[in-house]
Design a protein around this motif. Sequence first.
Motif, short mmCIF file in Angstrom:
data_model
loop_
_atom_site.label_atom_id
_atom_site.label_comp_id
_atom_site.label_asym_id
_atom_site.label_seq_id
_atom_site.Cartn_x
_atom_site.Cartn_y
_atom_site.Cartn_z
N ILE A 120 10.44 -17.22 50.32
CA ILE A 120 11.31 -16.57 49.33
C ILE A 120 11.93 -17.63 48.41
N LYS A 121 12.35 -18.75 48.98
CA LYS A 121 12.94 -19.82 48.17
C LYS A 121 11.92 -20.36 47.17
N MET A 122 10.69 -20.58 47.60
CA MET A 122 9.65 -21.11 46.69
C MET A 122 9.31 -20.10 45.59
N VAL A 123 9.21 -18.84 45.93
CA VAL A 123 8.91 -17.81 44.94
C VAL A 123 10.08 -17.68 43.95
N GLU A 124 11.30 -17.78 44.45
CA GLU A 124 12.47 -17.72 43.57
C GLU A 124 12.49 -18.90 42.60
N GLU A 125 12.14 -20.09 43.08
CA GLU A 125 12.06 -21.27 42.20
C GLU A 125 10.99 -21.07 41.13
N ALA A 126 9.86 -20.52 41.52
CA ALA A 126 8.79 -20.25 40.55
C ALA A 126 9.24 -19.23 39.51
N ARG A 127 10.00 -18.24 39.96
CA ARG A 127 10.54 -17.24 39.02
C ARG A 127 11.46 -17.89 38.01
N LYS A 128 12.34 -18.75 38.48
CA LYS A 128 13.28 -19.44 37.59
C LYS A 128 12.53 -20.32 36.59
N GLU A 129 11.51 -21.03 37.05
CA GLU A 129 10.71 -21.87 36.16
C GLU A 129 10.01 -21.04 35.09
N SER A 130 9.59 -19.84 35.44
CA SER A 130 8.89 -18.99 34.48
C SER A 130 9.82 -18.48 33.38
N LEU A 131 11.12 -18.51 33.63
CA LEU A 131 12.08 -18.02 32.64
C LEU A 131 12.40 -19.06 31.57
N VAL A 132 11.97 -20.31 31.78
CA VAL A 132 12.24 -21.36 30.81
C VAL A 132 11.58 -21.04 29.47
N ASP A 133 10.34 -20.60 29.51
CA ASP A 133 9.62 -20.22 28.29
C ASP A 133 8.89 -18.91 28.58
N ILE A 134 9.59 -17.79 28.37
CA ILE A 134 9.03 -16.50 28.75
C ILE A 134 7.86 -16.07 27.87
N LYS A 135 7.67 -16.70 26.72
CA LYS A 135 6.54 -16.35 25.86
C LYS A 135 5.26 -17.00 26.33
N LYS A 136 5.36 -18.01 27.15
CA LYS A 136 4.19 -18.74 27.65
C LYS A 136 3.77 -18.14 28.99
N PRO A 137 2.49 -17.77 29.13
CA PRO A 137 2.06 -17.21 30.43
C PRO A 137 2.17 -18.27 31.53
N SER A 138 2.53 -17.82 32.71
CA SER A 138 2.65 -18.73 33.85
C SER A 138 2.02 -18.08 35.08
N PHE A 139 1.73 -18.90 36.06
CA PHE A 139 1.18 -18.38 37.31
C PHE A 139 2.08 -17.31 37.88
N PHE A 140 3.39 -17.58 37.94
CA PHE A 140 4.30 -16.62 38.55
C PHE A 140 4.27 -15.28 37.82
#
Length: 186
Positions: A120-140
């Motif tokens: 859960i912690k790792m997925v939450e970190e990935a979610r936060k990283e994906s919010l940095v640039d929401i226009k750019k597709p990310s793995f998460f």
Amino acid sequence: MDRRKAIKNIAIGLGGVLSATTIGVLVKDFVLTDAAANSTGLLTAEEAFLAEFSDVLIPTTKSSPGAKAAGVGTFIPMMIAECYPTDIQEIFKNGMKSFQEKCVTSFGKDFQALSVEERIKMVEEARKESLVDIKKPSFFILARDLSILGYFSSEIGCTQARAYLPVPGRFDGSAEYKPGQKAWAT
């Protein structure tokens, strides 16, 4: 109706839940060449990882099985390989690899060996990283969107996670909806 058109219709129906990247890819009409289709080369081990990853996003509850039980782990790579252009496939594959490396760096073991809390912690970190640039597709973002799409278009998602009324049935435009009731699948 072909699979692409059916998935496109589901994506439009889930429009408020899915990212613009996923909806854009599913709505856009393009044809993947044989070389581009399945260029990610995802392996069975990665399908197992994706099953566990999606199960963190949509876990089993007392009322319905989770994403892993619904077969989302095999749905995600199929969708990536057959419906996404090569550049998005590479973003997904590289992001997945990076995510798995972060798990090893953070906890000294791969994602599947982590405890539920660590996952859960790792997925939450990935979610936060994906919010940095929401226009750019990310793995998460891609994995999250495809987990939702795969789960709620599966038999489990339609019949156990949601209220299901098999067809044929009568149409009732003003059916009573009680607080706490499951959303309708059909």
